[in-house]
Design a protein around this motif. Structure first.
Motif, PDB file in Angstrom:
ATOM      1  N   ASN A 279       5.509  -2.961   2.694  1.00 47.04           N
ATOM      2  CA  ASN A 279       6.218  -2.116   3.652  1.00 47.04           C
ATOM      3  C   ASN A 279       7.656  -1.854   3.194  1.00 47.04           C
ATOM      4  O   ASN A 279       8.157  -0.718   3.289  1.00 47.04           O
ATOM      5  CB  ASN A 279       6.207  -2.782   5.024  1.00 47.04           C
ATOM      6  CG  ASN A 279       6.878  -1.929   6.095  1.00 47.04           C
ATOM      7  OD1 ASN A 279       6.374  -0.863   6.458  1.00 47.04           O
ATOM      8  ND2 ASN A 279       8.020  -2.385   6.602  1.00 47.04           N
ATOM      9  N   ALA A 280       8.327  -2.903   2.696  1.00 43.64           N
ATOM     10  CA  ALA A 280       9.711  -2.758   2.248  1.00 43.64           C
ATOM     11  C   ALA A 280       9.829  -1.814   1.058  1.00 43.64           C
ATOM     12  O   ALA A 280      10.846  -1.140   0.879  1.00 43.64           O
ATOM     13  CB  ALA A 280      10.293  -4.123   1.897  1.00 43.64           C
ATOM     14  N   ALA A 281       8.777  -1.767   0.231  1.00 41.92           N
ATOM     15  CA  ALA A 281       8.790  -0.901  -0.944  1.00 41.92           C
ATOM     16  C   ALA A 281       8.307   0.512  -0.630  1.00 41.92           C
ATOM     17  O   ALA A 281       8.280   1.370  -1.520  1.00 41.92           O
ATOM     18  CB  ALA A 281       7.929  -1.513  -2.040  1.00 41.92           C
ATOM     19  N   GLY A 282       7.928   0.755   0.618  1.00 42.71           N
ATOM     20  CA  GLY A 282       7.460   2.081   1.010  1.00 42.71           C
ATOM     21  C   GLY A 282       6.091   2.429   0.478  1.00 42.71           C
ATOM     22  O   GLY A 282       5.771   3.615   0.298  1.00 42.71           O
ATOM     23  N   VAL A 283       5.258   1.430   0.243  1.00 40.97           N
ATOM     24  CA  VAL A 283       3.906   1.667  -0.274  1.00 40.97           C
ATOM     25  C   VAL A 283       3.015   2.201   0.842  1.00 40.97           C
ATOM     26  O   VAL A 283       3.013   1.679   1.961  1.00 40.97           O
ATOM     27  CB  VAL A 283       3.298   0.370  -0.849  1.00 40.97           C
ATOM     28  CG1 VAL A 283       1.860   0.594  -1.296  1.00 40.97           C
ATOM     29  CG2 VAL A 283       4.149  -0.141  -2.004  1.00 40.97           C
ATOM     30  N   ASN A 284       2.264   3.242   0.535  1.00 40.64           N
ATOM     31  CA  ASN A 284       1.331   3.833   1.496  1.00 40.64           C
ATOM     32  C   ASN A 284       0.020   3.031   1.418  1.00 40.64           C
ATOM     33  O   ASN A 284      -0.842   3.310   0.600  1.00 40.64           O
ATOM     34  CB  ASN A 284       1.089   5.301   1.155  1.00 40.64           C
ATOM     35  CG  ASN A 284       0.073   5.954   2.093  1.00 40.64           C
ATOM     36  OD1 ASN A 284      -0.250   5.426   3.161  1.00 40.64           O
ATOM     37  ND2 ASN A 284      -0.446   7.104   1.684  1.00 40.64           N
ATOM     38  N   PHE A 285      -0.087   2.028   2.276  1.00 40.51           N
ATOM     39  CA  PHE A 285      -1.241   1.137   2.199  1.00 40.51           C
ATOM     40  C   PHE A 285      -1.992   1.065   3.523  1.00 40.51           C
ATOM     41  O   PHE A 285      -1.509   1.502   4.571  1.00 40.51           O
ATOM     42  CB  PHE A 285      -0.797  -0.270   1.766  1.00 40.51           C
ATOM     43  CG  PHE A 285      -0.122  -1.088   2.839  1.00 40.51           C
ATOM     44  CD1 PHE A 285      -0.833  -2.045   3.555  1.00 40.51           C
ATOM     45  CD2 PHE A 285       1.229  -0.903   3.138  1.00 40.51           C
ATOM     46  CE1 PHE A 285      -0.226  -2.816   4.538  1.00 40.51           C
ATOM     47  CE2 PHE A 285       1.854  -1.665   4.122  1.00 40.51           C
ATOM     48  CZ  PHE A 285       1.127  -2.617   4.821  1.00 40.51           C
ATOM     49  N   ALA A 286      -3.175   0.493   3.433  1.00 40.71           N
ATOM     50  CA  ALA A 286      -4.009   0.276   4.619  1.00 40.71           C
ATOM     51  C   ALA A 286      -4.899  -0.931   4.359  1.00 40.71           C
ATOM     52  O   ALA A 286      -5.027  -1.391   3.221  1.00 40.71           O
ATOM     53  CB  ALA A 286      -4.863   1.513   4.925  1.00 40.71           C
TER      54      ALA A 286
END
Length: 495
Positions: A279-286
């Motif tokens: 989240n801190a790195a701005g990764v688009n994850f799920a």
């Protein structure tokens, strides 16, 4: 004698010295002695030849042959799947010598009896019955004693447990792969042991009773913990939402949480730390949430190949349905890393999978995740077997720890020579076989002796096993944290 007759040779100082004994003899007598010596040496060689195949020296021929003929594995540590649809197959796993792959029969003669495998085996070094070298040597003795019968009609009535290895030894193996790693002639005693486990589970239904609970959990709840809780409970305390694939179908990275990360309280902290870093790195994850199920690694290592195949097919169907085969998968569990990334390929699931330390190291290198240089304590890293020997990843965890400012100190056994935590090979789900010492205690004491304040891990099972050792009476205290948990304390908040 040749030196006495023909003069000395500066390249043969030993021969020159001994030649002085014959210089006073007549040339004819020396020549006669030379011929006698030559035929005597040749005769001794001929006399040795019939004994050669029965001695350990046969490895001079069988070692290279073993390397040439051993199975080609796509990746280190992979196991061959079983075909349960072929009704002509009457035996699954190995009950007798002839049930083993032919190349594993060659292993017995390729063995040079150096005992290197035994000297690195966690089970042997903690007083269990298992000795990988004894397994190979016992196979060789049996073949030599019964070569006539085996060569003529293939009759092999004696089970492996009668002469090669004990049942306790088979169930003491942690599948760490240290024996395979260290063998100079390419022997794979670990694979023999797993073949015997398959026979015990699939054919004999004879296995440690504690494994029954884990198998039942996989069948009923899709996890060996036998937990029916929601698989996203761990994310409830975070100050940001962790989206599922339904909520974020355009995800770029799938975070595979794993059963430990979903249900074990300590491993849940690791899941939160990984999610926080993403989240801190701005990764688009799920995440998959309730759709996620155990990869089946513990079932396969315990010998229950049928259950593993079911879990694999179920997961592959879901992963392909959401397009994970075209995305990246990040996981905090090295066992999931190996199973998803390597073993599922034999079942039609081909995925790009990386460990969370690899991915975080990548984010730091690219400047997407900035770390403060705020940790000054000494930290030693325990290399998980399935991240190190199985996946050949050693540097990312150390690279990240160094970026936090920590002073990384190494244990005596590190990287490809790392010592197992004692939880692999389904040991996490059963009582440890009787021995002089627990494997996890052995490893914990080594970590404590390294002079570090914190023991960093990269596997939830390693964390659990080493924390259990931490509670043993008389053992010096160490703080045990996953690399992701350490990273979270050093994340530089965006202004």
């Amino acid at each position: 004698m040749a030196a006495a007759m023909e003069g000395g040779n500066s390249w043969q100082p030993g021969a020159n010295f001994v030649a002085n004994l014959w210089r006073e003899f007549s040339p004819a007598l020396v020549e006669t002695g030379r011929h006698i010596s030559w035929w005597l040496a040749f005769g001794l060689i001929l006399a040795f030849l019939p004994y050669f195949p029965y001695s350990k020296h046969i490895h001079l021929l069988m070692g290279p042959f073993n390397f040439i003929t051993r199975p080609t594995r796509k990746r280190w540590g992979l196991l061959a799947p079983l075909n349960f649809d072929d009704e002509s197959i009457e035996q699954f796993g190995a009950a007798r010598l002839t049930d083993l792959d032919q190349t594993h029969l060659v292993d017995a003669f390729a063995c040079i009896m150096c005992n290197r495998c035994q000297d690195v085996c966690p089970a042997y070094l903690t007083g269990k019955e298992l000795s990988p070298s004894a397994l190979e040597i016992n196979k060789r003795y049996y073949i030599l004693e019964n070569m006539g019968e085996l060569a003529t009609d293939g009759a092999d009535a004696l089970p492996l447990f009668e002469y090669a290895i004990s049942q306790s030894a088979v169930w003491a193996c942690t599948t760490c792969g240290a024996c395979v790693e260290v063998c100079p002639v390419g022997n794979q005693p670990m694979v023999d042991i797993l073949a015997m486990r398959r026979n015990q589970v699939l054919m004999e239904s004879a296995f440690p009773y504690q494994l029954k609970g884990a198998f039942t959990g996989l069948e009923r709840n899709n996890n060996p913990w036998q937990m029916s809780d929601h698989r996203l409970t761990w994310a409830g305390s975070l100050d940001f939402s962790v989206p599922t694939v339904e909520e974020n179908p355009a995800f770029e990275v799938l975070f595979w949480v794993g059963c430990a990360g979903a249900f074990d309280p300590d491993a849940q902290k690791i899941s939160r730390a990984i999610a926080t870093a993403l989240n801190a790195a701005g990764v688009n994850f799920a995440v998959l949430g309730q759709k996620e199920a155990c990869t089946g690694d513990m079932a396969r290592r315990a010998g229950n190949e049928y259950l593993f195949a079911q879990m694999a097919q179920k997961n592959i169907e879901i992963l392909n349905e959401i397009g994970a085969d075209k995305k990246r998968i990040v996981t905090g569990c090295p066992h999931c890393l190996h199973t998803l990334g390597q073993e599922y390929a034999d079942f039609g699931g081909k995925y790009t999978v990386c460990h969370h330390t690899q991915f975080i190291a990548e984010l730091v290198r690219e400047g997407k995740l900035k770390l403060k240089h705020n940790i000054s304590e000494k930290i030693t890293f325990h290399d998980p077997c399935y991240l190190g020997r199985y996946s050949r990843e050693y540097n990312p965890p150390r690279e990240i720890l160094a970026k936090t400012g920590a002073i990384v100190v190494e244990m005596g056994r590190a990287k490809n020579n790392s010592f197992c935590c004692g939880g692999g090979g389904a040991q996490m789900w059963k009582e440890e076989e009787k021995g002089a010492q627990a494997v996890n205690v052995n490893r914990y004491l080594e970590a404590a002796a390294a002079g570090a304040e914190t023991l960093a891990v990269g596997c939830p099972f390693c964390g659990r096993m080493l924390k259990d050792a931490h509670t043993t009476e008389g053992i010096p205290p160490l703080k045990i944290q996953d690399v992701a948990e350490i990273v979270v304390t050093a994340i530089e908040q965006k202004g």
